[in-house]
Structure formats: structure tokens, C-alpha cells
Design an enzyme around this catalytic site. Sequence first.
Site, PDB file in Angstrom:
ATOM      1  CE  LYS B  78      -4.204   1.710   2.423  1.00 55.01           C
ATOM      2  NZ  LYS B  78      -4.907   2.299   3.449  1.00 55.01           N
ATOM      3  CB  SER B 153      -8.383   3.881   2.536  1.00 55.82           C
ATOM      4  OG  SER B 153      -7.425   3.178   3.088  1.00 55.82           O
ATOM      5  CB  SER B 177      -8.337   0.914   5.581  1.00 55.16           C
ATOM      6  OG  SER B 177      -9.655   2.438   5.659  1.00 55.16           O
TER       7      SER B 177
END
Lengths: 483, 492
Positions: B78, B153, B177
Site C-alpha cells: 500500500k 482505503s 480499510s
Amino acid sequence: MSAYEVVIGLEVHAQMLTASKIFCGCSTRFGAEANTQVCPVCAAFPGVLPVLNRQAVEFAVRTGLAIEGEVRTVSEYSRKNYFYPDLPAGYQITQYELPIVLGGHLEIEDEQGRRRRIGITRIHMEVDAGKSLHEGIPGASWVDLNRTGVPLMEIVSEPDLRSAEEAGLYLKKLRALLRCLGVCDGNMEQGSLRCDANVSIRPKGATTFGTRCEIKNLNSIRNVQRAIAWEMERHIEIVEDGGSIVQETRLWDANKGETRSMRSKEEAHDYRYFPEPDLPPLLLTEERIAKIRAALPELPEQRRARFEADYGLSGYDAGVLTAAMELADYFETALGVLREAGFQDPKGVANWVMGDLLGYLNRSGLEIGDSPVSSTQLARLLIMVLEGTISGKMAKQVFGQMCASGGEPEAIVAEQGLAQVSDQGAIAAAIDAVLAANPAQVAQYRAGKTQVMGFLVGQVMKATKGQANPGLLNTLLTEKLKG
Amino acid sequence: MNPVHLSLTEAARLLADRSLSATELTRACLEAIRQQDATLNAFITVAEPQALAAAEQADQQLAKGDAPPLTGLPLAIKDIFCTTDMPTTCGSRMLKGFLSPYESTVTRRLRQAGAVLLGKTNMDEFAMGSSTETSHFGPTRNPWDPERTPGGSSGGSAVAVAAGLALGATGTDTGGSIRQPAALNGITGLKPTYGRVSRYGMVAFASSLDQAGPMTRSVEDAALLLQTMAGHDPLDATSIPEDPPRYADSLERSVKGLKIGLPKEYFPAELTDAIRNPLHEAQELFRRLGAELVPVSLPHTSYAIQTYYILAPAEASSNLARYDGVKFGYRCQQPRDLADLYCRSRAEGFGAEVKRRIMLGTYVLSSGYYDAFYRKAQKVRRLIADDFAAAFREVDVLLTPTAPDVAFRLGEKTDDPVAMYLSDIFTINVNLAGLPALSLPCGLHEGRLPVGMQLIGPPLGEEVLFQTGHAFQRNSDWHRRRPQPVANGAAS
Ligand SMILES: [Zn+2]
């Protein structure tokens, strides 16, 4: 003017003497080239986190114990949020609702020996910000982050101080304590000790407080006193003209010798404090606190009591000598050298240190650490007096030369032939010559007018250039006159 | 079979016995990215040269034998984890092109364990969002239906794993997330106990809630990745000092006699059948395996969203103050003065959702509102944690839906922030309480949209999550379902 009294509270920021910053490993050394002591943590790069320096915690605890405050087993860090270019994270990590030390006090004493206890509200830890540089760069400013993250203690006094002089005494006392504890070097010029003053006035005898102004940017004890005195006058003038004081933050301009408005209460920041989520609450066990307490050095107040008890000094003398750790150390080192040589004269040493030495240092604007005469050198000078090698009067002269040229006392005495003449034959010869030259005075003495003795002693002293041992001279002269 | 669809555990076995090389595997992933990512937009940065070099080194290590556990396994990271060899953008214009001089603890540990990092995945800007649509680099698309969002996210990481662009990924979870996009993409995602995985080098959103974790194809893989990611970090004062246990040991434990709590607040009457039915079947499976299903109550559940949307923006408003145009990152052109530099750099560098939360956070912390909002929210947070503590005195693990619905359409909720916030309604409580929770696939709505099941454990209860989750995956095959590959240009 005498109708008003000033009410003062001081917020002292003391830079702690840690080798590294409080939340990273960067050096705290003063005077390095701009931005050479900066890492991603103190520059607040994304994703980096603070890790607490244990030494800083220990220093704060030590200070809290020394002022007899309550060292809390649970304290907490908070964020104080505001935008400024020298504040890289956009917040300062500080302690807010739960500081590490609550309460405490410091005792001050004025020149008349009046003692006053000044309350301390709290001590909390926080980090320093960086420095903005505006000079020499038209249209731009630079930021130096070397100071960012340097650990500070904020020591907040109660509004207990009642004059500019008291504020100065308090600061001196606090500085001496911090130095004694080894937690801060107390150097105001380099900014390792900084002070903000909250000042208000009220009619004498009133119990409520007037509107206060906070004066920032005070970087010497003299400036603290000047700023307070100036601000007090300003308040009195406004009040006497029928006006009222506006609560605000003011800056001290040392060049102009005045304070000026920095921001008013209306423009004051909303700091949006909240607990720092990157640091867990700071927990201290009773054991750890006890361990730090056990390792505390002898504090100025304790030392002062010991000087009175062990050396038979007056409270005033003991107070002067223990006002600074270096001075007290100087005194005790000198005493030690005397003791080695078989002499005990604390009162005499105290007189020399407080009189001749401090007098010279004050006139020259020197700190005790810069003294040209070391404690051992002073002690050796005094030993010569105690041994009768030189007179006390001679010693003052030699001390003057030691200050001026930095020489060793023995060498100065030898070079200049200042040693006392204790040779019986030489003194006797000088006496004989004086008696022969003054038959009238000798006759008067023998007729019972013993007052002429003084005149004769003076003549012999003159003949020996003042070096004759006074005791020996008296004995020999008395004998000869009888004969 | 294309090796990109292997689980980490399977791939590790093939790499160890040399029937597959790390270079082959990495090349296959890079090829899959070339094939599909123009459509999916799962990656912000693909680090092909670095990945191939790491793969080559992994092959040498494998040839020597005794290679560390993740040697040669291609992972997606990420874009919130700082890396020194590729930019870290956090999905924001503010950090576009930012190359950090330090490595996050998570990626450092993964690299040291031999993992091959393929690149950095797309995400909602500064992890604020539940659909990966707030990214400055454009939205990520759900491989099961490119007209739908992957959740967020950590949407990019979830899609990379689901679509076969990487064998595993890292995500971060502040309010769901990791788990919500895992559910919406049919993969397994774990949010560990707060403090179990270091936050050092992970761009902060809300420090007291943020937690990094693995996103994988199976519970077994999640245990494998967590083993490397977890552990004390002296650079993070909030990291847990104790060493993690050997997670692999918990996988084969039977669930016979295990007490699984069903919190009634997580199964409201309005819950759609799309979610309710697969979860019901999962419960039946556990019952057949000998677990005991116990109804429980978490009475303060309904306050979670409000509490979260006070605390998280409060911390975010402070954490994001450093993006001021002064030291790094985006700076506006030709500022008139300092205030202009701050205002325009932040106005131009941040997107709408980030600005919304900064303003909300600034408001709830401001004097006069602090007690009414922030302090009260802290108290409610305590009550929510107490609810869980009470429940875990009765049961070993909790079972809930992960998300209230299957993947929603792109743009469907972008104009309605509250609707978007509600996608995290079942995950947020876990962050407020600092607990570990696992999301794993338990169904496919209408045969094409994944449904997720959430298992919540007590503090440091990762082992019971692995035990329960692995038992489910040994007795079902939802985690083996893959979306059809999308062709570049498949979506309009
Ligand atoms: Zn640093």
C-alpha cells in the site's frame, strides 16, 4: 508609584543537558552549522514517530524532587497545534493536563536577609521549536531545525513575586539549582534558559489580581528585571490616566528598552491541545522515583545549612557562598588545601572569597568559572599568611598581582622579595640603627612616655621596607628599650 | 496454471523445491499487471527493475537453501508505507513523487524475509475513504465488476491480490480499510491488535487507530505474512513489547467447543439478504464443526460511527499539519507570503475528503467544543471497549458481517459522505477498541460479488482468528474463487 504593587509570575524554559534530542538521536550541541543536526523525526517527515529520551524524564524528575514538588506516576504528552515554519510537525509535543511535576517551591532571600517562599505551579516537559532566519536574505526566510526537538522543562511559578528584584533573585536561585542538579547549564545568552514574565499591578493591599500582560523573549536576568520594571511603569501610567490594561502578549526590545505588543488576547491562538497518540502515557514507578531521589546531589539549601553548621559561617555568608555551585565548590576546595597543610580557617577563607575574589570578579564582569586565581592558588596564598611568610596586607597586594598576571603566589612573593623578615639579627640591627638615630624618643620612653613606642615601630618598619615580622619586632624593641 | 493465482503458502513450497523460480513468478505478476492494470488501476508505482533484481537475488538465496520464509514471494505494498527505492504518495498530490530517506518497519521486515516488492498500490488519499475513489491517481476498479469500487482505503492492495497481480499485499486499517476492501474483493484481510505491527514509516492518518496488516488469499497466508510483519519496534513507542507467537501453530486447532459470539447489533433487521444468507450458512458450518454459537450484545455499537468521526479527524487534522509546503511535498507556485504559501499549498495539494476531515477535526478540537465532542468521544470509546471486554468473558471470538453490502458502484456514494462512512459501520468498533479482526470471503452474491465475514478476537487474539478462519477455509472454497481477468480497456 508607591500606591501600587506589582504581581509577577515567571515561566522559565530550561533546556535540558541531554546529549540527544528528546524524541530522536540527533545531537543537541549548540552553535553547529544550520540544519546539520536534523533527522526525519525532528523534521517531522511522514510516518516517523517520536521515541522518548529517558534521560530527559530523569532530569525533570530530579528537578521536581529538588523543589519538593509532587512527581506524578502517571503523566501525559499532548500536542499543541499551530502553524509556524520553524515548527515542522505543525504541533509541539508538550505536557498539558497531566504534567510530570505538580507544585513545589523555591526560597529566595534579599540583601537584607528577608526570606520568601515562591510557589511553583508545575514543571512540564516539551520540545523546542526551530529558528527562523530573516537576516541577509532579501524577500526570503530560512529555517534552522537544529534546535527542533531539543528537550525543555517549563517551570511555571505562582504569581508570588512582588518586584523586579525578586524576579531576578528567583531566577538566580533557580539557575543555581538547575546547575547543581546538572540538568541545565543555565546559559541565558545561548538560550538554554529563557524566561517569559506575567506582569500585572494592583493597589497595595488589594487581594485580587489586575489584568496581566505576558512579556516574551527575555534572555538575561538583567533584561527580565528591566522589562518588568518598564512594564510596571506602563501599567501604572495607564491606570493613573484612567485607562485599563489590555491583556496581551508583549515582546521585550532590549535595544529600545521597552516592551511592545505582539498579539492581543483576541488574536490568541487556539492551540487545540489533545493527548499525543504516538506516545503512551508516561508511567513512573515509585521505585524509580525513589532511586532518582537517592541519587540527588547536595542541594544549595542543604549545603548552606551545612556551611553554617560545619564552618560556623553566618547565614548570610553561607547563603552567598552557596548561591552558585561553582562558588561553593571553590570555597570548599580552598578549605581542603588549607586542611592538608594543617590549617583550619573557614571564616578567613570565606572573607577572602566573598571580599577580594568576588569583588574582583564583579568589577571585571567575570563568572567564578573564569576566575584567574584558582581555589588552590588562593589557598596557597592564605597558607603563606598563616605560616607567617607574608603579612595579611602583603597578601592583598600579591592577590592583586595574581589576578592581573595569573602568576603563582610563591613565585610573586619570591620575585619581589616580599617575604617577611623574621631574621632576629637583621631586625635587631635595624632597631639599633633607629634607636641610635632617635635618642630623644628613647629618653621619652624611658621616662614613662610609652606612646612613643608606635613611632619607633613605624621607623623600624620603614627601615625594613615593611617586611619585618611585626611580632618579632615588638618583642625585640621592647627588650632593647628596657635595656 | 498461471502461478499468479497461487497462494503464498503454495508458491513458497514450489519455490523451495525449485519447480518454480522467483524470477518466473515475479515476471508473471508483472505481466498480469501489464495486462490488467490500465483498467484496474491498482498500482500507483510499479517497480519492475527493483522487483526483478530482488527476484534474482531470491533465486540465488533459494539455490543456497535455508532461505528466509518469504523469499521470492511477490507482494504489493500500500502506498502509505515509506520505501527508499520507490515514491510514497499516500494517494495524494501532496506527496506525489515523494521519496523518503527511510524505510518503514513493515517493508524493511518483509524485504529482510526475502519478499519481492512489486510496487505501491492505490488508496484513498491519506487513507481517507472507503472506495479508493479519493485517490489523486484516479479510482481503482473492482476486478469482479469494473463498474464497481473495490472498497477502501486499501482498495489497490485488495485488487492486486484478488486479480492475481500480486500474491499478497500489505494494507492499513484505521476504521476498516483492510477488512472492507478484503470483503468486497473476496480475499482475506487481517487487522491485527493495535500495536502488534509497527507504525514506523507508515504515513499517519489517525495514530491511535491506524494498524497495518496482511491482505492475502487465505488465512494461512495471513498468518505467514503477519509472522514477519509483527513484533516490537523500538522506533514506535506504541508497539507491543512482547514477541508474537508462532502463528502457524494455531491454524490446525479444532474449533470443536469454541464459543462463537453473534452480536445482535451486527445483524439488524435491515441487513440485506445478500449479506445475511451467506453469513447464516457460515454459522451453520461452524455449528457442524462443533463450535457453539452464542448470542451476545455490544450495547454501545450504534455510537461507533459518530465516535470515530470525531476522533479520527481530530488526530488527522494534527497529523496532516506537516504538509505545509515548507519542507517537502507539494508547494504552490509563487506564494505572496507565508499565509498564502500555507493556504494555497494545502488547498491545491489536498483533495476534498481530506479537507473535509481536517476541518471536522479542527472543529472538534477547538476550544469551546473540545469537551462536547473530543472528550465525550474518548469516553464513548472506553464504553465500546468495555462492551467487547464483557463479551469476551462469555465467548472466544465474535462473528459479524464485514460490510453492510456488496461492492457499490463507482461514484454511487462520492457525493454522500455519510453514506460512504456507513460502509465501515461493522468494522470501526474494532479499531476504537484496538482489537484484532479478520475478514474472509463467505459467499458470492448472485455468483459474482463477494461477501465478507468478520471474525473479531480479544486483544492479542490473532491466534483464535487464524484457528477459526482456517477451519472455515478448510471446509469451504469461497477463498479459492477468482474473478475473470479483465482486459485493458474493459471498463468505459
Ligand atoms: Zn532528529
